[in-house]
Write an enzyme that holds these catalytic residues in place. Structure first.
Site, PDB file in Angstrom:
ATOM      1  N   SER A  83      46.804  30.888  88.886  1.00  0.00           N
ATOM      2  CA  SER A  83      46.697  32.214  88.282  1.00  0.00           C
ATOM      3  C   SER A  83      47.787  33.101  88.866  1.00  0.00           C
ATOM      4  O   SER A  83      48.260  32.874  89.987  1.00  0.00           O
ATOM      5  CB  SER A  83      45.321  32.818  88.588  1.00  0.00           C
ATOM      6  OG  SER A  83      45.265  34.190  88.230  1.00  0.00           O
TER       7      SER A  83
ATOM      8  N   TYR B  20      38.812  35.640  94.535  1.00  0.00           N
ATOM      9  CA  TYR B  20      39.426  34.831  93.475  1.00  0.00           C
ATOM     10  C   TYR B  20      40.912  34.662  93.748  1.00  0.00           C
ATOM     11  O   TYR B  20      41.458  33.558  93.658  1.00  0.00           O
ATOM     12  CB  TYR B  20      39.200  35.510  92.124  1.00  0.00           C
ATOM     13  CG  TYR B  20      39.795  34.765  90.948  1.00  0.00           C
ATOM     14  CD1 TYR B  20      39.125  33.675  90.401  1.00  0.00           C
ATOM     15  CD2 TYR B  20      41.008  35.147  90.387  1.00  0.00           C
ATOM     16  CE1 TYR B  20      39.657  32.983  89.321  1.00  0.00           C
ATOM     17  CE2 TYR B  20      41.550  34.460  89.313  1.00  0.00           C
ATOM     18  CZ  TYR B  20      40.863  33.384  88.788  1.00  0.00           C
ATOM     19  OH  TYR B  20      41.391  32.696  87.715  1.00  0.00           O
TER      20      TYR B  20
END
Length: 271
Positions: free
Chosen positions: A141, A154
């Site tokens: 990501s 995250y």
């Protein structure tokens, strides 16, 4: 480049979105597909869709379950004879500040996003090393390329996954195994679109990618063309600058939040 015809590809998080798109791509290239996800109903649907194209095996499990992952690899090797490609796509994100998150959710993000890909990679590597070929592709990501407030855990898991990927790539670079990752920004899938209100506005400051674009990038990495593909490419430059110069990152953050807020509103209104 790696030829995927008659190769066996494991895709986690395969029941929808990027995972389903990846499975379709590899199926069209003639690979045997192993679909892994928690939801049996959605998994059955994609299995039926691909059954007319290639040999498909679906397996319902939680990738955070270490023993279940070990059993999965054993079953796949027994059924197909090998594991040639692993796509670690399954992900979990409980949004919000660390102080407002349940500790179980924080731990679950680490388990699903980081520990599971490491364990699965470890489980399939002996088979790839024996065959002197294979590929492991991790779905990272933009949050793993630069710290993202409101998504600290995250972001940490994806940063760790990126570091693991590059280190593992170096470990097996002489063994005929391609290891890499795809680092997308926001993707037009249910992962963020189904809960837009909980997603940080800054996420939408970057252009949306489609599941198909991410899936195409995953195949390219598996082929050995790149170690990392960033989507969109322009965001790669921005994340690199913001990581190297944290003071600059903090200065431009308000403008990115405003840009993202406006984009998020347009998306919500269907424009």
């Amino acid at each position: 480049m790696m030829d995927f015809k008659n190769k066996t590809v494991i895709v986690t998080g395969a029941s929808a979105g990027v995972g389903a798109a990846v499975a379709r791509n590899f199926a069209k290239l003639g690979a045997n597909i192993v679909l892994v996800a928690r939801g049996a109903e959605a998994l059955d649907k994609i299995t039926k869709d691909l059954a007319s194209i290639t040999d498909v095996y679906s397996h319902t499990l939680d990738v955070a379950n270490s023993e279940a992952c070990r059993e999965l690899v054993d079953i796949v090797v027994e059924k197909f004879g090998s594991v040639d490609v692993l796509v670690n796509n399954a992900g979990y994100h409980q949004r919000g500040d660390v102080s407002s998150n349940n500790t179980r959710d924080l731990a679950a993000m680490v388990d699903v996003n980081l520990r599971a890909p490491i364990e699965l990679s470890s489980l399939v590597l002996p088979h790839m090393l024996e065959n002197k070929s294979g590929a492991i592709v991790n779905v990272g990501s933009l949050a793993g390329r630069t710290p993202l407030q409101g998504a600290a855990t995250y972001s940490a898991t994806k940063a760790g996954l990126r570091a693991f990927t590059y280190a593992l790539a170096d470990e097996v670079k002489e063994c005929g195994i391609n290891v890499g990752l795809v680092s997308p920004g926001p993707i037009d899938t249910g992962f963020i679109m189904d809960n837009m209100d909980t997603v940080e506005d800054i996420v939408f400051s970057q252009p949306l990618s489609t599941a198909e674009q991410v899936a195409d990038a995953i195949v390219k990495v598996a082929e050995g063309k790149r170690t990392e593909i960033i989507l969109p490419a322009s965001s790669g430059f921005l994340t690199t600058i913001s990581y190297l110069f944290p003071t600059l990152r903090r200065k431009i953050r308000p403008s990115l939040y405003e840009k993202g807020r406006k984009a998020k509103l347009r998306i919500a209104q269907g424009k």
